[in-house]
Structure formats: structure tokens, C-alpha cells
Write a protein that holds these residues in place. Sequence first.
Motif, mmCIF file in Angstrom:
data_model
loop_
_atom_site.group_PDB
_atom_site.id
_atom_site.type_symbol
_atom_site.label_atom_id
_atom_site.label_comp_id
_atom_site.label_asym_id
_atom_site.label_seq_id
_atom_site.Cartn_x
_atom_site.Cartn_y
_atom_site.Cartn_z
ATOM 1 N N LEU A 259 0.824 -1.197 0.000
ATOM 2 C CA LEU A 259 0.000 0.000 0.000
ATOM 3 C C LEU A 259 0.863 1.253 0.000
ATOM 4 O O LEU A 259 1.783 1.392 0.812
ATOM 5 N N SER A 260 0.559 2.151 -0.928
ATOM 6 C CA SER A 260 1.114 3.495 -0.928
ATOM 7 C C SER A 260 -0.047 4.477 -1.038
ATOM 8 O O SER A 260 -1.150 4.113 -1.477
ATOM 9 N N VAL A 261 0.186 5.713 -0.660
ATOM 10 C CA VAL A 261 -0.838 6.742 -0.784
ATOM 11 C C VAL A 261 -0.258 7.962 -1.478
ATOM 12 O O VAL A 261 0.943 8.237 -1.392
ATOM 13 N N GLN A 262 -1.116 8.650 -2.189
ATOM 14 C CA GLN A 262 -0.809 9.994 -2.644
ATOM 15 C C GLN A 262 -1.416 10.968 -1.648
ATOM 16 O O GLN A 262 -2.564 10.786 -1.230
ATOM 17 N N VAL A 263 -0.678 11.980 -1.256
ATOM 18 C CA VAL A 263 -1.137 12.942 -0.258
ATOM 19 C C VAL A 263 -1.132 14.342 -0.869
ATOM 20 O O VAL A 263 -0.106 14.807 -1.370
ATOM 21 N N MET A 264 -2.284 14.986 -0.823
ATOM 22 C CA MET A 264 -2.422 16.361 -1.305
ATOM 23 C C MET A 264 -2.673 17.272 -0.105
ATOM 24 O O MET A 264 -3.603 17.012 0.676
ATOM 25 N N PRO A 265 -1.883 18.325 0.073
ATOM 26 C CA PRO A 265 -2.182 19.279 1.141
ATOM 27 C C PRO A 265 -3.610 19.809 1.014
ATOM 28 O O PRO A 265 -4.107 20.037 -0.094
ATOM 29 N N TYR A 266 -4.248 20.017 2.135
ATOM 30 C CA TYR A 266 -5.659 20.377 2.161
ATOM 31 C C TYR A 266 -5.956 21.594 1.285
ATOM 32 O O TYR A 266 -6.917 21.605 0.508
ATOM 33 N N ALA A 267 -5.130 22.612 1.368
ATOM 34 C CA ALA A 267 -5.402 23.858 0.658
ATOM 35 C C ALA A 267 -5.228 23.741 -0.847
ATOM 36 O O ALA A 267 -5.754 24.574 -1.602
ATOM 37 N N ASP A 268 -4.504 22.734 -1.317
ATOM 38 C CA ASP A 268 -4.259 22.590 -2.762
ATOM 39 C C ASP A 268 -5.542 22.332 -3.547
ATOM 40 O O ASP A 268 -5.632 22.655 -4.737
ATOM 41 N N ALA A 269 -6.528 21.715 -2.895
ATOM 42 C CA ALA A 269 -7.706 21.236 -3.617
ATOM 43 C C ALA A 269 -8.460 22.352 -4.320
ATOM 44 O O ALA A 269 -8.906 22.192 -5.465
ATOM 45 N N ALA A 270 -8.607 23.480 -3.665
ATOM 46 C CA ALA A 270 -9.422 24.557 -4.230
ATOM 47 C C ALA A 270 -8.817 25.144 -5.498
ATOM 48 O O ALA A 270 -9.553 25.613 -6.377
ATOM 49 N N GLU A 271 -7.500 25.111 -5.631
ATOM 50 C CA GLU A 271 -6.835 25.754 -6.766
ATOM 51 C C GLU A 271 -6.199 24.762 -7.730
ATOM 52 O O GLU A 271 -5.529 25.160 -8.679
ATOM 53 N N TYR A 272 -6.420 23.439 -7.503
ATOM 54 C CA TYR A 272 -5.783 22.458 -8.379
ATOM 55 C C TYR A 272 -6.356 22.573 -9.789
ATOM 56 O O TYR A 272 -7.484 23.015 -9.996
ATOM 57 N N ARG A 273 -5.594 22.121 -10.797
ATOM 58 C CA ARG A 273 -5.961 22.374 -12.186
ATOM 59 C C ARG A 273 -7.174 21.584 -12.657
ATOM 60 O O ARG A 273 -7.759 21.892 -13.702
ATOM 61 N N PHE A 274 -7.562 20.525 -11.941
ATOM 62 C CA PHE A 274 -8.855 19.892 -12.164
ATOM 63 C C PHE A 274 -9.428 19.512 -10.804
ATOM 64 O O PHE A 274 -8.731 19.554 -9.791
ATOM 65 N N ASN A 275 -10.694 19.178 -10.797
ATOM 66 C CA ASN A 275 -11.372 18.855 -9.536
ATOM 67 C C ASN A 275 -10.756 17.586 -8.932
ATOM 68 O O ASN A 275 -10.925 16.502 -9.484
ATOM 69 N N PRO A 276 -10.053 17.677 -7.807
ATOM 70 C CA PRO A 276 -9.394 16.497 -7.258
ATOM 71 C C PRO A 276 -10.358 15.494 -6.632
ATOM 72 O O PRO A 276 -9.937 14.410 -6.221
ATOM 73 N N PHE A 277 -11.642 15.839 -6.567
ATOM 74 C CA PHE A 277 -12.649 14.928 -6.012
ATOM 75 C C PHE A 277 -13.463 14.249 -7.108
ATOM 76 O O PHE A 277 -14.469 13.592 -6.833
ATOM 77 N N ASP A 278 -13.033 14.397 -8.353
ATOM 78 C CA ASP A 278 -13.710 13.812 -9.512
ATOM 79 C C ASP A 278 -13.237 12.366 -9.665
ATOM 80 O O ASP A 278 -12.058 12.108 -9.937
ATOM 81 N N LEU A 279 -14.149 11.412 -9.537
ATOM 82 C CA LEU A 279 -13.796 9.992 -9.566
ATOM 83 C C LEU A 279 -13.361 9.524 -10.947
ATOM 84 O O LEU A 279 -12.817 8.423 -11.080
ATOM 85 N N THR A 280 -13.555 10.332 -11.982
ATOM 86 C CA THR A 280 -13.101 9.942 -13.320
ATOM 87 C C THR A 280 -11.677 10.400 -13.598
ATOM 88 O O THR A 280 -11.176 10.203 -14.704
ATOM 89 N N LYS A 281 -11.010 11.004 -12.610
ATOM 90 C CA LYS A 281 -9.666 11.538 -12.781
ATOM 91 C C LYS A 281 -8.674 10.865 -11.830
ATOM 92 O O LYS A 281 -9.045 10.442 -10.727
ATOM 93 N N VAL A 282 -7.413 10.791 -12.248
ATOM 94 C CA VAL A 282 -6.308 10.394 -11.367
ATOM 95 C C VAL A 282 -5.463 11.631 -11.076
ATOM 96 O O VAL A 282 -5.472 12.602 -11.829
ATOM 97 N N TRP A 283 -4.743 11.602 -9.966
ATOM 98 C CA TRP A 283 -3.759 12.645 -9.683
ATOM 99 C C TRP A 283 -2.421 12.209 -10.288
ATOM 100 O O TRP A 283 -1.911 11.125 -9.957
ATOM 101 N N PRO A 284 -1.822 13.008 -11.141
ATOM 102 C CA PRO A 284 -0.504 12.637 -11.668
ATOM 103 C C PRO A 284 0.506 12.448 -10.542
ATOM 104 O O PRO A 284 0.575 13.249 -9.605
#
Length: 498
Positions: free
Chosen positions: A256-281
Motif C-alpha cells: 500500500l502506498s498513498v498519494q497525499v495532497m495538502p488540504y489547501a491545494d484542492a481549491a486551486e488544483y488544475r482539475f477537480n481532485p474529487f472527480d472519480l473519473t480523474k487520477v492525480w498525476p
Amino acid sequence: MTNHTTTNSGAPVGSDQHSQSVGADGAIALTDHYLVEKLAQFNRERVPERVVHAKGGGAFGTFTTTNDVSMYTRAALFQPGVETELLTRFSSVAGELGSPDTWRDPRGFAIKFYTSEGNYDLVGNNTPVFFIKDGIKFPDFIRSQKRLPGSHLRDHNMQWDFWTLQPESAHQVTWLMGDRGLPSSWRHMDGFGSHTYQWINAEGERFWVKYHFRTAQGHDTLTQAQADQIAGEDADFHIRDLHEAIDAGNFPSWDLSVQVMPYADAAEYRFNPFDLTKVWPKSDYPLIPVGRMTLDRNPGNYFAEIEQATFAPSNFVPGIAASPDKMLQARIFSYADAHRYRVGTNHAELPVNRPHTETNSYSKDGAMRHGYRSPEQPVYAPNSFGGPHADAAAHGDDRGWQNDGELIRAAATLHPEDDDFVQARTLVNEVLDDAARDRLVSNIAGHVSKVTIPELRERVLLYWSNVDVVLGRRVAEALPPIAEPRTSLVGEPAPASR
């Protein structure tokens, strides 16, 4: 310990072979209560199959946290050196209980962690994305992948009609039509939490996370021809493979590994990070190692420990919470509700679902309720008689984003790269090699060849051209002409008027 047959109430049985009869004509006596019990029990020995993920299997094991991620979460199971018992269930998504294991389909990857703070359920798939991003579409999506109402046949027109009317499906359909749509076994496939979740550390800091389970056996897939042959020879191929491997001492593992995004990044990320059709690079948020899951015990009884096992994304523990992912929000309700209907109101009291910690719940009565703390246990809260009470300190402030109005609004707005086809295009052109692209074209063309409505086939080709122009052209060139065009999705005569 006696070894003679008894009734369900424990009384000895006189015969397993002959029912009681009256007179020379052999009429059966209603007083043969053991015969009645056997037949009545037989009529009721199934529970409704899962509407989704009906066909599957699983095993028990442990998860060991080998790396320190305590700076991201205070969840007890993810503290260094902690070992947690678990149950993992693998499944196919669209097929019914008797369907072949090797049909082209996403695979479920569900884990129940029996943690020291209660059960934590992580309900994911072998793909990091899904077909849709909003739970209101889920019943329609599943119905489009199942069977026609009249003929009760599966139908490619129905599938492609839904997919092409929902362009957000392009990323997942590209995964499905590629090599990973046919894993060679459950042991040789990866697993993903798919959704974005929230981790909270001991100081109350919040982070967004995605789970990645990488198979230690090496990733391996089947060709379409291999999968078709196995489907005809051994419909339970994946169930058999997992059971026999564990029985032989070849215990499968996943890291198991995880990707971790700082909380504040979500609002300004280049696509919606809560969109289930997307992966985080991973170039933006690299994988952080957490630990290893190993399966080392087969179920003693499939029905009791796998068919009646219930997994629900609503089962969180302190230090882990939900996100504004609209699909996750819908699943938080629907999964637990499905278990209440399918297995029973008190499904959590069954041994396979029961937490390995003490429960002090005010849930009351219902079919098959058997647990209680004492005859004087209060049945309401608050009370003055020593009943359990909520403990904010033990729970922690895991309410999360619910009170963050700005984040909720930001998650609902269009980010610069919220395009339905961009990540599918990246998968085709930057992840797959030439051979994998050739197989993708062949798999798509083979599936779409069963689409018999000309206008729908044109829409399918536009769908793939939107993913990639060259891919769309190659699929078009590989398709045979439509032999017998159909003019409707149902393809059945209308009922006669009266």
C-alpha cells in the motif's frame, strides 16, 4: 461431543433417509417436523445476491504498517509497526452470481480492516477511476450494463448508448478495453481506493489522500482469446486460483502506498481532485509507502464469511474521513442500506462483520438481534443510568470539509483541466506502448462490432475520436459492417394493443 444428526433445536433425528408416512399409500404426515424443517430451510438458504459485485471471493489476512505516515493520519491501523487483521473480497462488477470470472469487467477490491478503533472499510476497484462522477447516475449506469427487460439478454447497444451519452466515462472505458480489463487472477492485479479520502493527524491537520495497492506477485493479464476460453472451461477460475494458492501456502501480498495532497491545494488544483473519473498525476503527488497486506487464510464457509460479508464506505475510524467526492457521498448511504436489505438490519452482528472491539451502540431490536450489554441497558441517549455517552476527545474533530463552505463551492466549479477526455488521451498516448495500443484497438473493435444501430456506432466512433483522433480512425477501420441493423435499443416488438 455427539455425532448424530439433530434438528435445528438440538433434538436427535431418527432418520436422514425416510420421511414419516401414514398408511399403505405412503401419505406423508405433517407431524414429520424434521422433514418440514429441512424443506423450509432449503427454500430460504439464499440471501438476495448483490445488485453490483455479485460474483466474487475472498480471504482473510493482515495489514502491517511498515512506514511512518503518522504526520498525515492518527488512525491507529496506520501507525508504525501496527498489525491489523482484515478480510479482502474481490469481485466482478456487472456479472451475476453465476457469471464467468474472466468476462471483461472492472474488478472489485474491498477490504475490511478490523482495527482497534472499530471496522474501517475501504471499498475500491482494480482501476483508479470510475465511469461516472455523480451517484445520481449510478442506477442508470448499472442497468445499462445488465440485461434487457424483455429478452433478459446483455446488450452492447445499451452499454455503448450510456457510455457515449456520458463522456466522463471515457477514462474508465479506456482502462476497461485495455489489458487491465482482463486480469489473469485477483492475485496479479492492483487495487485502488479510487475515491479521494481525508486523513487527519493528531494535531488536527487535514490532507487529501488516494490509496494504491500494488500486487507483489507482478501485474499480469489475459488476452481476450484466453479469457473467452477460460470462461467456457472454468467459470470460477479466479475463485479457484485464490483458494488454491492460499491452501498451498503461496500467500499473496500487496504493498500500500498513498498519494497525499495538502488540504489547501484542492481549491486551486488544475482539475477537480474529487472527480472519480480523474487520477492525480504522480509527478504532482508521488506515492508514499505505507505497508503491506498479506492474505493467508481461506474462509471456513463461503456463505457465512464471504457472501454475508458487508463492506460500506460509511465505516470510518478516527483519523480518516470523507471528501466532497459526489460518488463517495452517494455510496456512503447506498452500501450500508443495501446490507440492511440484503443480509439484515443487524448484519454487523454476524461474526465476519462484527468489530474486534467492544461496541456500545444504541441500535435496538430488529430481526436477529441477539447482543446486549445488560438487562438494564438504557435504550436512549442521553440517560442518567450509566449508559454509553459520546466522547468528542476519542472521536476527534473529523467532521472535515462539511464546515468548509469555500472548499465545497470550489469543488463544484470548473477547474482549468476538467475535460472528460484529457486523461483518457494521456493514458492512450503516454502510458500504453505500441503493442498495448494495438490490443486496445482490437478489444474496442471486438466489443463495438456487436453494436447494431448505425447511429449509435457513429456516436461510439466520435467518442473514441474525442479520446484520440488516430485511435478513433483505427477503430473505425477495424470494425466490420453492421450485418443486421437494429433501429431501437430494446430490439423487441411493442406489446400488442388491446
